[in-house]
Design a protein around this motif. Sequence first.
Motif, PDB file in Angstrom:
ATOM      1  N   VAL A  44      10.226 -10.925  76.523  1.00 11.33           N
ATOM      2  CA  VAL A  44      11.200 -12.019  76.520  1.00 11.33           C
ATOM      3  C   VAL A  44      10.907 -12.982  77.667  1.00 11.33           C
ATOM      4  CG1 VAL A  44      13.634 -12.584  76.852  1.00 11.33           C
ATOM      5  CG2 VAL A  44      12.982 -10.689  75.346  1.00 11.33           C
ATOM      6  N   SER A  45      10.572 -12.435  78.828  1.00 11.93           N
ATOM      7  CA  SER A  45      10.211 -13.279  79.971  1.00 11.93           C
ATOM      8  C   SER A  45       8.942 -14.079  79.683  1.00 11.93           C
ATOM      9  CB  SER A  45      10.012 -12.408  81.218  1.00 11.93           C
ATOM     10  OG  SER A  45       9.550 -13.184  82.309  1.00 11.93           O
ATOM     11  N   LEU A  46       7.967 -13.429  79.070  1.00 13.11           N
ATOM     12  CA  LEU A  46       6.714 -14.103  78.725  1.00 13.11           C
ATOM     13  C   LEU A  46       6.963 -15.258  77.764  1.00 13.11           C
ATOM     14  CD1 LEU A  46       3.614 -14.343  78.583  1.00 13.11           C
ATOM     15  CD2 LEU A  46       3.660 -12.560  76.831  1.00 13.11           C
ATOM     16  N   ILE A  47       7.784 -15.024  76.750  1.00 14.05           N
ATOM     17  CA  ILE A  47       8.098 -16.064  75.773  1.00 14.05           C
ATOM     18  C   ILE A  47       8.727 -17.269  76.472  1.00 14.05           C
ATOM     19  CG2 ILE A  47       9.685 -16.611  73.875  1.00 14.05           C
ATOM     20  CD1 ILE A  47       9.110 -13.677  72.903  1.00 14.05           C
ATOM     21  N   ASP A  48       9.627 -17.003  77.402  1.00 16.73           N
ATOM     22  CA  ASP A  48      10.260 -18.085  78.155  1.00 16.73           C
ATOM     23  C   ASP A  48       9.224 -18.877  78.944  1.00 16.73           C
ATOM     24  OD1 ASP A  48      12.715 -19.433  79.171  1.00 16.73           O
ATOM     25  OD2 ASP A  48      12.040 -18.596  81.078  1.00 16.73           O
ATOM     26  N   GLN A  49       8.268 -18.183  79.543  1.00 18.46           N
ATOM     27  CA  GLN A  49       7.219 -18.850  80.327  1.00 18.46           C
ATOM     28  C   GLN A  49       6.326 -19.712  79.436  1.00 18.46           C
ATOM     29  OE1 GLN A  49       5.083 -15.954  82.766  1.00 18.46           O
ATOM     30  NE2 GLN A  49       6.966 -14.757  82.942  1.00 18.46           N
ATOM     31  N   ILE A  50       5.948 -19.181  78.269  1.00 13.16           N
ATOM     32  CA  ILE A  50       5.097 -19.944  77.351  1.00 13.16           C
ATOM     33  C   ILE A  50       5.821 -21.195  76.883  1.00 13.16           C
ATOM     34  CG2 ILE A  50       3.945 -19.926  75.096  1.00 13.16           C
ATOM     35  CD1 ILE A  50       3.509 -16.909  75.488  1.00 13.16           C
ATOM     36  N   SER A  51       7.110 -21.067  76.568  1.00 12.66           N
ATOM     37  CA  SER A  51       7.866 -22.210  76.056  1.00 12.66           C
ATOM     38  C   SER A  51       7.990 -23.317  77.095  1.00 12.66           C
ATOM     39  CB  SER A  51       9.256 -21.764  75.589  1.00 12.66           C
ATOM     40  OG  SER A  51      10.073 -21.404  76.689  1.00 12.66           O
ATOM     41  N   LYS A  52       7.976 -22.954  78.361  1.00 14.53           N
ATOM     42  CA  LYS A  52       8.054 -23.974  79.410  1.00 14.53           C
ATOM     43  C   LYS A  52       6.741 -24.738  79.542  1.00 14.53           C
ATOM     44  CE  LYS A  52      11.660 -21.687  82.129  1.00 14.53           C
ATOM     45  NZ  LYS A  52      11.989 -20.934  83.361  1.00 14.53           N
ATOM     46  N   VAL A  53       5.628 -24.075  79.215  1.00 10.01           N
ATOM     47  CA  VAL A  53       4.337 -24.759  79.239  1.00 10.01           C
ATOM     48  C   VAL A  53       4.205 -25.674  78.025  1.00 10.01           C
ATOM     49  CG1 VAL A  53       1.828 -24.447  79.238  1.00 10.01           C
ATOM     50  CG2 VAL A  53       3.277 -22.887  80.533  1.00 10.01           C
ATOM     51  N   ASN A  54       4.589 -25.165  76.856  1.00  9.00           N
ATOM     52  CA  ASN A  54       4.591 -25.976  75.638  1.00  9.00           C
ATOM     53  C   ASN A  54       5.613 -25.403  74.664  1.00  9.00           C
ATOM     54  OD1 ASN A  54       4.135 -27.603  73.451  1.00  9.00           O
ATOM     55  ND2 ASN A  54       2.169 -26.707  72.912  1.00  9.00           N
ATOM     56  N   PRO A  55       6.770 -26.073  74.503  1.00  5.56           N
ATOM     57  CA  PRO A  55       7.805 -25.544  73.607  1.00  5.56           C
ATOM     58  C   PRO A  55       7.400 -25.567  72.136  1.00  5.56           C
ATOM     59  CG  PRO A  55       8.402 -27.727  74.413  1.00  5.56           C
ATOM     60  CD  PRO A  55       7.194 -27.305  75.187  1.00  5.56           C
ATOM     61  N   ASN A  56       6.319 -26.298  71.796  1.00  8.44           N
ATOM     62  CA  ASN A  56       5.870 -26.379  70.412  1.00  8.44           C
ATOM     63  C   ASN A  56       4.758 -25.384  70.088  1.00  8.44           C
ATOM     64  OD1 ASN A  56       7.588 -28.585  69.684  1.00  8.44           O
ATOM     65  ND2 ASN A  56       6.238 -29.940  70.829  1.00  8.44           N
ATOM     66  N   THR A  57       4.574 -24.406  70.948  1.00  9.09           N
ATOM     67  CA  THR A  57       3.522 -23.419  70.739  1.00  9.09           C
ATOM     68  C   THR A  57       3.736 -22.633  69.443  1.00  9.09           C
ATOM     69  OG1 THR A  57       3.182 -23.126  73.116  1.00  9.09           O
ATOM     70  CG2 THR A  57       2.417 -21.355  71.697  1.00  9.09           C
TER      71      THR A  57
END
Length: 419
Positions: A44-57
């Motif tokens: 869940v933490s990883l998903i949050d980090q990825i979304s901050k880099v690119n929410p359209n991933t």
Amino acid sequence: MEFSPYLVAWNLTKRCNLKCSHCYLDAIELEDGGTDELTKEDGVSLIDQISKVNPNTILVITGGEPLLRGDILDIGASAVKKLMMVVLGTNGILIDKPLASELVRIGITGAGISLDSLDSKRHDAFRGLPGAWESTMKGIDACKEAGLEFQIHTTVNKDNLDEIDSIIEYSHKAGARVFNLFFLVCTGRGEKFTDISPPQYESTLRRMVDMQGRYEGMLIRARCAPYFKRIAYQKDPLSPLTKAAGYMGGGCLAGTFYCRIAPNGDVTPCPYMTISAGNVKKESFSSIWDNSPILKKFRHPDLGGKCGECEYRILCGGCRARPYSATGDFLGEDSWCLYRPKGGRPVGIDPAAPIPNVDLVWDGKARERLARIPYFLRGMVEKGVEKYAREKGTNLVTPELMEELRAKRFGTEKPIFKI
């Protein structure tokens, strides 16, 4: 950001209910599991980090077999809540209609299902389990019944090379939105696996290029064979396939717009390279993506051998995993490519022009049109449209602007999917 991840593959687990002889992950059998896998909280933490880099991933959750994780639905739902497009990479064996319906309910946008032959005995032999083919076909039917979009993933090998055309035809009739043909990189359990020959690669890729547009509503793409782009350009420099970028065009994205997260948290340029750019248990995903010296080498590569001399070095660039697997040098030449470079300036790439910084607004009908585009293309199309709007100096995205871009890219030729 010059390089932003719009496709991230997360190997959620090594656990698997198959025993595929070619597995790059050297996946552990069902009863063993993994002791160092990221926990649900880590995920869940990883998903949050990825979304901050690119929410359209586009987040591809795979394995092993991801459906063996008891918390898979919670993890998938967490990514959906971050507005990510979430795709499961699965063998399909565990998918029945209730599960497929639940995946639709929580917002999973699709499944990539492995199917390596229309002959049950061939498929079962390749996947190492009697009855695997029948269960996979039932999984495909369950996706169709529940309305879960799906792709068919086939790994080409010496035993199924003669039926690739038939599998593509089946995939279209079954309703697949994409057919992906994966070309082996001999790593993991597949390190000693006998691959098809370079001439067979070349002839298979040429057939796939010829098939583009033949099956309306379904993309046909080659994976781990970026010279797919070179062959397409040689056939028609102005084709939609040649103009398409990244995932849409079949080119290699390793370390530039794509990375893999291993079960233990290591970030690697692609699933076929074990070289770690960092570990998300020790530092944030954004720090690894932005600052890793390894990933930076992929973004401005100094390619060796004939890849560095080739006029298609930007359009194609060769597979980086194959030289890494063979020699440990991920910037070395891809010896599986038969093309003899002629040298000179790179071909097939338009020079980049400065883009004005314009705040954009999408009108309602343009958003509706974007929503009709298949999930696996939507984020990339959105970026392309916004880039085009900025180039024109307008701050409003309309259906007319989208149609103008479509005509500019595809001319009078009917594209596979309308933007």
